[in-house]
Design a protein around this motif. Structure first.
Motif, PDB file in Angstrom:
ATOM      1  N   PRO A 304     -20.986 -26.566  14.842  1.00 35.77           N
ATOM      2  CA  PRO A 304     -20.148 -26.202  13.688  1.00 35.77           C
ATOM      3  C   PRO A 304     -18.672 -26.069  13.998  1.00 35.77           C
ATOM      4  O   PRO A 304     -17.839 -26.082  13.089  1.00 35.77           O
ATOM      5  CB  PRO A 304     -20.735 -24.861  13.250  1.00 35.77           C
ATOM      6  N   GLY A 305     -18.306 -25.896  15.261  1.00 35.66           N
ATOM      7  CA  GLY A 305     -16.899 -25.740  15.589  1.00 35.66           C
ATOM      8  C   GLY A 305     -16.377 -24.351  15.232  1.00 35.66           C
ATOM      9  O   GLY A 305     -17.102 -23.356  15.280  1.00 35.66           O
ATOM     10  N   THR A 521     -11.261 -21.845   8.982  1.00 33.43           N
ATOM     11  CA  THR A 521     -11.214 -23.284   9.198  1.00 33.43           C
ATOM     12  C   THR A 521     -12.048 -23.678  10.409  1.00 33.43           C
ATOM     13  O   THR A 521     -12.382 -22.844  11.254  1.00 33.43           O
ATOM     14  CB  THR A 521      -9.760 -23.743   9.450  1.00 33.43           C
ATOM     15  N   GLY A 522     -12.354 -24.966  10.497  1.00 37.75           N
ATOM     16  CA  GLY A 522     -13.073 -25.473  11.667  1.00 37.75           C
ATOM     17  C   GLY A 522     -12.772 -26.941  11.886  1.00 37.75           C
ATOM     18  O   GLY A 522     -12.856 -27.736  10.954  1.00 37.75           O
ATOM     19  N   THR A 523     -12.386 -27.295  13.113  1.00 39.97           N
ATOM     20  CA  THR A 523     -12.165 -28.689  13.488  1.00 39.97           C
ATOM     21  C   THR A 523     -12.860 -28.914  14.821  1.00 39.97           C
ATOM     22  O   THR A 523     -12.457 -28.353  15.840  1.00 39.97           O
ATOM     23  CB  THR A 523     -10.662 -29.011  13.617  1.00 39.97           C
ATOM     24  N   ALA A 524     -13.928 -29.707  14.803  1.00 38.65           N
ATOM     25  CA  ALA A 524     -14.721 -29.891  16.026  1.00 38.65           C
ATOM     26  C   ALA A 524     -14.925 -31.368  16.309  1.00 38.65           C
ATOM     27  O   ALA A 524     -15.148 -32.166  15.388  1.00 38.65           O
ATOM     28  CB  ALA A 524     -16.073 -29.204  15.881  1.00 38.65           C
ATOM     29  N   GLY A 536     -15.675 -44.368  22.649  1.00 38.53           N
ATOM     30  CA  GLY A 536     -15.178 -45.055  21.465  1.00 38.53           C
ATOM     31  C   GLY A 536     -14.262 -44.147  20.662  1.00 38.53           C
ATOM     32  O   GLY A 536     -13.640 -43.240  21.176  1.00 38.53           O
ATOM     33  N   GLY A 537     -14.147 -44.419  19.340  1.00 42.88           N
ATOM     34  CA  GLY A 537     -13.343 -43.582  18.466  1.00 42.88           C
ATOM     35  C   GLY A 537     -13.942 -42.192  18.342  1.00 42.88           C
ATOM     36  O   GLY A 537     -15.151 -42.034  18.205  1.00 42.88           O
ATOM     37  N   THR A 538     -13.088 -41.176  18.387  1.00 42.39           N
ATOM     38  CA  THR A 538     -13.568 -39.797  18.322  1.00 42.39           C
ATOM     39  C   THR A 538     -13.901 -39.428  16.885  1.00 42.39           C
ATOM     40  O   THR A 538     -13.097 -39.633  15.974  1.00 42.39           O
ATOM     41  CB  THR A 538     -12.502 -38.831  18.871  1.00 42.39           C
ATOM     42  N   ASN A 539     -15.094 -38.883  16.689  1.00 41.14           N
ATOM     43  CA  ASN A 539     -15.494 -38.398  15.375  1.00 41.14           C
ATOM     44  C   ASN A 539     -15.263 -36.897  15.298  1.00 41.14           C
ATOM     45  O   ASN A 539     -15.491 -36.167  16.266  1.00 41.14           O
ATOM     46  CB  ASN A 539     -16.978 -38.702  15.114  1.00 41.14           C
ATOM     47  N   TYR A 540     -14.827 -36.436  14.113  1.00 44.54           N
ATOM     48  CA  TYR A 540     -14.530 -35.025  13.926  1.00 44.54           C
ATOM     49  C   TYR A 540     -15.345 -34.455  12.767  1.00 44.54           C
ATOM     50  O   TYR A 540     -15.601 -35.151  11.766  1.00 44.54           O
ATOM     51  CB  TYR A 540     -13.042 -34.819  13.629  1.00 44.54           C
ATOM     52  N   LEU A 541     -15.726 -33.186  12.930  1.00 51.09           N
ATOM     53  CA  LEU A 541     -16.326 -32.429  11.838  1.00 51.09           C
ATOM     54  C   LEU A 541     -15.295 -31.406  11.379  1.00 51.09           C
ATOM     55  O   LEU A 541     -14.926 -30.497  12.129  1.00 51.09           O
ATOM     56  CB  LEU A 541     -17.610 -31.720  12.294  1.00 51.09           C
ATOM     57  N   LEU A 542     -14.816 -31.564  10.159  1.00 51.27           N
ATOM     58  CA  LEU A 542     -13.774 -30.699   9.602  1.00 51.27           C
ATOM     59  C   LEU A 542     -14.415 -29.780   8.579  1.00 51.27           C
ATOM     60  O   LEU A 542     -15.079 -30.245   7.651  1.00 51.27           O
ATOM     61  CB  LEU A 542     -12.689 -31.543   8.941  1.00 51.27           C
TER      62      LEU A 542
END
Length: 717
Positions: A304-305, A521-524, A536-542
């Protein structure tokens, strides 16, 4: 002396007896012959005269919103056929051939996708083959279309005279389209079986019980004789609020398009009850459009970040190891922890230096939170994880939606030698900031909802009642999972900190100038399994999780967006969606009386748009204006009555107008967006609205034939 002559009578009786015996033997022989040699023939004849134990499908129950609006309902659909053999036996084959041009033209008007000549060729092919089950149209049709076909020449006769017959199906329809589609659920149409969502979870209740009939042929007609009548399914009343659902969906899709997101989730929960008022799950499809494909809200087990940091700080506050005056050194934004660098989001700008405990959340400092937790729990990580469990984050809520999975939060374990066999030195600091755990969005929201509810954790509720024949047969009351997830003092302190996160910290874009908002807030970075975080490209969970109004919480909400690459900001992206949802919900809750809009000083007659006269009549009457041919404002929510409004001095005159047939494009000029969109989409035309006001231009001319996949752009002004 007897008057009967035995010598004459006895031979006669003997002859009669012999004849009767021979007849009896013949009957017996014929019976045996029929039962053996001719058995298969007569069984086939019998099967044509009767049919036993035929199952009769019950009507499937409806799925309703919290205020009783239909979200899923069973409507009849039909597949239509011709029996040309029956047509010929009835002597109407010549009439059919004579009428084929009219029939084909009528079918073309109903189904513009196929020309009249194609219909004629298709029907005559079946006629020449003398087919008993020749499809008139390959797809299922609704009741109105079925009645239109049935009114055509020849087809309007009885099935025995025309050969026109049909199969009827119970089709599942959602009046609000894709709203809450994955939660409400879907059906496998051809199999009439549930595939997901509440349709699947409550299938046995919605389905009902099959009935049994047998059929007998009496005087050349088949009669259905009921043995066991079918029992229709019950209705279920959900907690979903259609207006909130629509609001959340539009807000989320707008932001997903803006940031080019891959997946979006938004859930709105009522604080006091745990009722899920809205739940949105959007996936970006190959055509670039966003649709509900999977119920990510209950099934996605992701790290969940930073929204997890709230739980970490609550745990240490509740254990009494620190208070809100505690300070921690974060240095330049990078801190080496057991050989691995922990970084803050602003480490390139020099970090935050020394922070108090509340500011570690306000600035979402990874270094600050992880150091606080590690300094106090490193030698006893079990105590920290037990605190997380105590907060209810790992609770299995047994949510009645297929695919649901409870959170997975690892508990440290020691082997027989007293050594941790599932733990390492970096596990605790990274767990404290939302990694090393897997928590679905619904579990995170339930935790924040408990904070808003003064520490009382409610089970997420999707279904309120089960109703049968208008009577409530089962009530599903709100259920308390935990009376207290933490001490009252801890709840008050964390609520104050979360309010400051929005008013002073990184969550400002989630806030409102009209009411207080609390949240985190959360950015993971999202792990790619064995490939780690950077393949590869970094995926984020916002993410943004919180509640509003913070001083008297009524609703909690979580928004999660998955996207690839930078920029990526939980507060700046998911927080924006939260802001729109919160302000929209609070605006909807302002129940104003339309009579308050009266202006006693005004002598002007208001201009009224063409469209639904019932709704216009209600508003005008409440405002005190004189309406001719109206209904006194008595029916604001009835079925629409369409028409125009003309002004005559200080009077407004209603004139009803019938809308053209379902296969022709309606004229919506002069209407407001709501009426125009409703009318066009009811005709199967997708609508794009540009501008505000009333419709001044429609891209498809009125009275054109409706075609499959039509799109009409409305320009308002």
């Amino acid at each position: 002396m007897s008057k009967f002559n035995n010598n004459k009578i006895i031979p006669r009786y003997s002859v009669i007896a012999i004849v009767m015996s021979l007849i009896a033997l013949a009957v017996l022989g014929k019976t045996i012959y029929t039962m053996t040699a001719k058995r298969s023939y007569w069984m086939e004849v019998a099967s044509l005269q009767k049919k036993d134990s035929v199952k009769v499908k019950p009507t499937r129950g409806n799925i309703l919103s919290c205020d009783g609006q239909l979200m899923a309902s069973s409507l009849p659909e039909f597949k239509v056929y011709m029996d040309f053999n029956a047509l010929k036996e009835a002597g109407n084959d010549t009439a059919f051939v004579d009428s084929i041009a009219y029939i084909s033209k009528g079918l073309n008007n109903i189904f513009p996708e196929k020309s009249a000549s194609e219909f004629k060729k298709h029907l005559m092919e079946g006629f020449h083959k003398m087919s008993k089950h020749w499809p008139i149209w390959d797809e299922r049709i609704d009741y109105n279309t079925f009645k239109e076909i049935q009114s055509l020449p020849i087809f309007h006769l009885s099935k025995f005279k025309s050969g026109f017959h049909w199969d009827e199906f119970n089709a599942r329809r959602r009046p609000f389209g894709s709203l809450a589609q994955r939660t409400v659920g879907d059906m496998f149409g051809a199999k009439d079986t549930a595939r997901c969502g509440l349709e699947l979870s409550y299938d046995s209740i919605l389905r009902g019980t099959d009935g049994i009939i047998h059929r007998r042929k009496v005087r050349n007609k088949f009669l259905n004789i009921t043995d066991t009548p079918p029992i229709d399914g019950a209705d279920i009343v959900t907690t979903i609020d259609v207006s909130m659902q629509d609001l959340a969906e539009r807000a989320l899709i707008d932001e997903l398009k803006e940031v080019n997101g891959n997946v979006g989730v938004a859930i709105v929960m009522e604080v006091a009850t745990g009722d899920v008022k809205a739940i949105v799950n959007m996936d970006k499809c190959e055509d670039g459009e966003y649709r509900e494909v999977k119920n990510h809200a209950v099934s996605d087990l992701l790290e969940p970040g930073s929204v997890f940091k709230t739980a970490s700080i609550m745990t240490i506050l509740d254990d009494g190891l620190v208070d809100t005056t505690y300070t921690v050194e974060t240095g330049g934004g990078v801190w080496n922890m057991y050989g691995r660098d922990m970084k803050d989001h602003n480490w390139r700008r020099g970090g935050y230096g020394t922070l108090t405990l509340p500011w570690t959340l306000k600035y979402s400092s990874n270094v600050g939170v992880s150091r606080i937790i590690d300094l106090h729990y490193h030698k006893n990580p079990e105590k920290f994880v037990e605190g997380i469990y105590r907060l209810g984050l790992a609770t299995d809520f047994h949510i009645p939606i297929a695919g649901y999975s409870p959170a997975k939060i690892r508990m440290p374990h020691k082997n027989s030698h007293g050594q941790y066999d599932n733990w390492n030195a970096t596990a605790l600091p990274w767990m404290s900031i939302g990694y090393e755990t897997q928590v679905p969005p619904i579990s995170t929201l339930t935790f924040y909802n408990a904070i808003a509810n003064g520490g009382k954790m409610m089970k997420p509720r999707f279904v309120k009642q089960i109703i049968k024949n208008g009577e409530v047969v089962y009530n599903n009351p709100p259920q308390v999972i935990k009376e207290h997830i933490a001490k009252e003092s801890t709840i008050k302190e964390i609520t104050r900190i979360l309010t400051e996160v929005v008013s002073e910290g990184l969550g400002k874009k989630a806030g409102s100038d009209k009411f207080l908002v609390a949240g985190k807030t959360g950015t993971a970075q999202m792990s790619k399994g064995a490939l780690g975080y950077k393949a590869g490209g970094t995926n984020y969970l916002l993410s943004f999780a919180g509640f509003f109004p913070a001083d008297k919480p009524r609703y909690s909400c979580i928004v999660c967006i998955q996207k690839t690459g930078l920029p990526a900001s939980g507060g700046g992206m998911s927080g924006v969606v939260f802001h729109h949802i919160a302000e929209g919900i609070m605006a909807q809750d302002l129940k104003l009386n339309v009579q308050d809009a009266r202006d006693k000083e005004s002598i002007l007659i208001p201009s009224a748009k063409t469209g639904n006269l019932l709704a216009t009549d209600y508003v005008l009457n409440m405002l005190g204006f004189n309406v001719i041919n109206g209904w006194g404002g008595a029916y604001p929510f009835g079925n629409p009555i369409w028409g125009t409004i003309n002004q005559d001095g200080n009077k407004l005159i209603f004139k009803e107008e019938k809308i053209n047939r379902v296969n022709l494009v309606p004229d919506v000029k002069g209407m407001g967006a709501r009426d125009a969109v409703y009318l066009l989409e009811k005709h199967g035309i997708k609508t794009i609205v540009v501008g505000r006001g009333r419709v001044i231009e429609q891209s498809i001319a009125p009275n054109d034939k409706v075609q499959k996949g039509m799109k009409c752009t409305l320009r308002l002004g």
